[in-house]
Enzyme design. Sequence first.
Site, PDB file in Angstrom:
ATOM      1  N   ASP A   9       0.839  -1.089   0.111  1.00 38.43           N
ATOM      2  CA  ASP A   9       0.084   0.002   0.107  1.00 38.43           C
ATOM      3  C   ASP A   9       0.911   1.405   0.056  1.00 38.43           C
ATOM      4  OD1 ASP A   9      -2.235   1.622   0.363  1.00 38.43           O
ATOM      5  OD2 ASP A   9      -1.552   1.852   2.568  1.00 38.43           O
ATOM      6  N   LEU A  10       0.435   2.324  -0.573  1.00 38.47           N
ATOM      7  CA  LEU A  10       1.272   3.677  -0.727  1.00 38.47           C
ATOM      8  C   LEU A  10       1.130   4.456   0.874  1.00 38.47           C
ATOM      9  CD1 LEU A  10       3.294   5.039  -2.335  1.00 38.47           C
ATOM     10  CD2 LEU A  10       1.224   6.348  -3.283  1.00 38.47           C
ATOM     11  N   ASP A  11      -0.080   5.278   0.950  1.00 36.51           N
ATOM     12  CA  ASP A  11      -0.415   6.164   1.806  1.00 36.51           C
ATOM     13  C   ASP A  11      -0.127   5.378   3.400  1.00 36.51           C
ATOM     14  OD1 ASP A  11      -0.943   8.252   0.138  1.00 36.51           O
ATOM     15  OD2 ASP A  11      -2.943   7.194  -0.295  1.00 36.51           O
ATOM     16  N   THR A  17       1.748  10.282   3.783  1.00 31.27           N
ATOM     17  CA  THR A  17       0.715  11.094   3.311  1.00 31.27           C
ATOM     18  C   THR A  17      -0.582  10.558   4.014  1.00 31.27           C
ATOM     19  OG1 THR A  17       0.700   9.299   1.610  1.00 31.27           O
ATOM     20  CG2 THR A  17       1.294  11.397   0.887  1.00 31.27           C
ATOM     21  N   LYS A  45      -9.105   5.100   5.947  1.00 32.22           N
ATOM     22  CA  LYS A  45      -7.934   4.733   5.703  1.00 32.22           C
ATOM     23  C   LYS A  45      -7.916   3.323   4.424  1.00 32.22           C
ATOM     24  CE  LYS A  45      -4.638   5.942   9.282  1.00 32.22           C
ATOM     25  NZ  LYS A  45      -3.796   5.386  10.181  1.00 32.22           N
ATOM     26  N   SER A 114      -2.520   0.744  -4.435  1.00 29.31           N
ATOM     27  CA  SER A 114      -2.830   1.778  -3.764  1.00 29.31           C
ATOM     28  C   SER A 114      -4.392   2.248  -4.297  1.00 29.31           C
ATOM     29  CB  SER A 114      -2.275   2.947  -3.953  1.00 29.31           C
ATOM     30  OG  SER A 114      -2.641   4.186  -3.395  1.00 29.31           O
ATOM     31  N   ALA A 115      -5.271   2.649  -3.249  1.00 28.85           N
ATOM     32  CA  ALA A 115      -6.655   3.032  -3.715  1.00 28.85           C
ATOM     33  C   ALA A 115      -6.631   4.464  -4.309  1.00 28.85           C
ATOM     34  CB  ALA A 115      -7.314   3.106  -2.403  1.00 28.85           C
ATOM     35  N   LYS A 145     -10.904  -1.162  -1.501  1.00 28.43           N
ATOM     36  CA  LYS A 145     -10.654  -2.102  -0.455  1.00 28.43           C
ATOM     37  C   LYS A 145     -11.739  -1.969   0.719  1.00 28.43           C
ATOM     38  CE  LYS A 145      -5.651  -0.990  -1.018  1.00 28.43           C
ATOM     39  NZ  LYS A 145      -4.467  -0.166  -0.404  1.00 28.43           N
ATOM     40  N   GLU A 169       0.450  -3.309   4.807  1.00 27.99           N
ATOM     41  CA  GLU A 169      -0.794  -2.372   4.758  1.00 27.99           C
ATOM     42  C   GLU A 169      -0.949  -1.521   6.083  1.00 27.99           C
ATOM     43  OE1 GLU A 169      -3.378  -1.118   3.897  1.00 27.99           O
ATOM     44  OE2 GLU A 169      -3.832  -1.523   1.852  1.00 27.99           O
ATOM     45  N   ASP A 170      -1.410  -0.364   6.156  1.00 34.31           N
ATOM     46  CA  ASP A 170      -1.639   0.406   7.401  1.00 34.31           C
ATOM     47  C   ASP A 170      -2.954   0.395   7.808  1.00 34.31           C
ATOM     48  OD1 ASP A 170      -2.295   2.229   5.409  1.00 34.31           O
ATOM     49  OD2 ASP A 170      -1.829   3.769   6.633  1.00 34.31           O
TER      50      ASP A 170
HETATM   51  C1  BG6 Z   1      -6.039   5.514   0.108  1.00 37.54           C
HETATM   52  C2  BG6 Z   1      -5.986   6.305   1.568  1.00 37.54           C
HETATM   53  O1  BG6 Z   1      -4.570   5.142   0.130  1.00 37.54           O
HETATM   54  O2  BG6 Z   1      -6.390   6.343  -0.951  1.00 37.54           O
HETATM   55  C3  BG6 Z   1      -7.311   7.017   1.522  1.00 37.54           C
HETATM   56  O3  BG6 Z   1      -5.588   5.293   2.508  1.00 37.54           O
HETATM   57  C4  BG6 Z   1      -7.827   7.834   0.424  1.00 37.54           C
HETATM   58  O4  BG6 Z   1      -7.259   7.760   2.779  1.00 37.54           O
HETATM   59  C5  BG6 Z   1      -7.616   6.907  -0.914  1.00 37.54           C
HETATM   60  O5  BG6 Z   1      -9.206   8.270   0.611  1.00 37.54           O
HETATM   61  C6  BG6 Z   1      -8.283   7.542  -2.055  1.00 37.54           C
HETATM   62  O6  BG6 Z   1      -7.286   8.351  -2.455  1.00 37.54           O
HETATM   63  P1  BG6 Z   1      -7.272   9.702  -3.356  1.00 37.54           P
HETATM   64  O7  BG6 Z   1      -5.989  10.492  -3.325  1.00 37.54           O
HETATM   65  O8  BG6 Z   1      -7.774   9.064  -4.911  1.00 37.54           O
HETATM   66  O9  BG6 Z   1      -8.147  10.646  -2.985  1.00 37.54           O
HETATM   67 MG    MG Z   2      -2.723   3.138   3.446  1.00 39.21          MG
END
Ligand code: BG6
Ligand code: MG
Length: 219
Positions: A9-11, A17, A45, A114-115, A145, A169-170
Amino acid sequence: MILKACIFDLDGVIVNTAKYHFLAWKKLADQLGVNFTHAFNERLKGVSRMESLETILKSGDIILDEQEKEELAAKKNNWFVKYLNNMSVNETLPGVVSFLDDIEHNHIRKAIGSASKNAGLAIRKIGLEDRFDLIIDGTMVSRAKPDPEVFLKAASGLGLPPAQCLVFEDARAGIQAAHNGEMKCVGVGNPDILGEADVVIDSFSNINWTTILTLLNSK
Ligand code: BG6
Ligand code: MG
């Protein structure tokens, strides 16, 4: 089954972030008069932008039409992108780069799952875009997810069966997504929140591939 790849996962796993998502959602929630705490933020998250907004609106019993929702989501995203643009390479999370070096040395492949639709920008800001074999982000999936779509796409993009991939994952939703895709998952963060993961580390500091295999095998 021998592990051949890590899907990150990224964030909140690779880059710091998650705090900016928190700050941007909190600003929006404050404007809407919705109480927004760190505990509430755990539910957002890993979850897509629109689903996160829906969760906030539901908590405040706020009903809006689609256009109003799009406007609020865009507002939050503009704040978040401003934070991203001001970010420096120092916001790579501790130990990440040496862990990437170590798994590369062990011939383990690497992907991002990542989402976020901003994943490409975030990874470029910290200069790690060339360290991954594959990046699957929120622009490439239609199910958020805990649906495993993002991780299954990463596994198939790497040409590997899910069981040969290990997810990091976090977020609870992310751990559930990994398990829904029949992948083992390492939680990165607080064990009280990430207890569903197969193992939990508090960060990548002082963690190498041997440590991860030892932790997984001692389960
Ligand atoms: C996930 C984050 O990686 O991405 C979420 O954990 C975030 O908090 C989601 O809402 C979607 O991100 P974005 O940048 O497309 O709004
Ligand atoms: Mg995350």
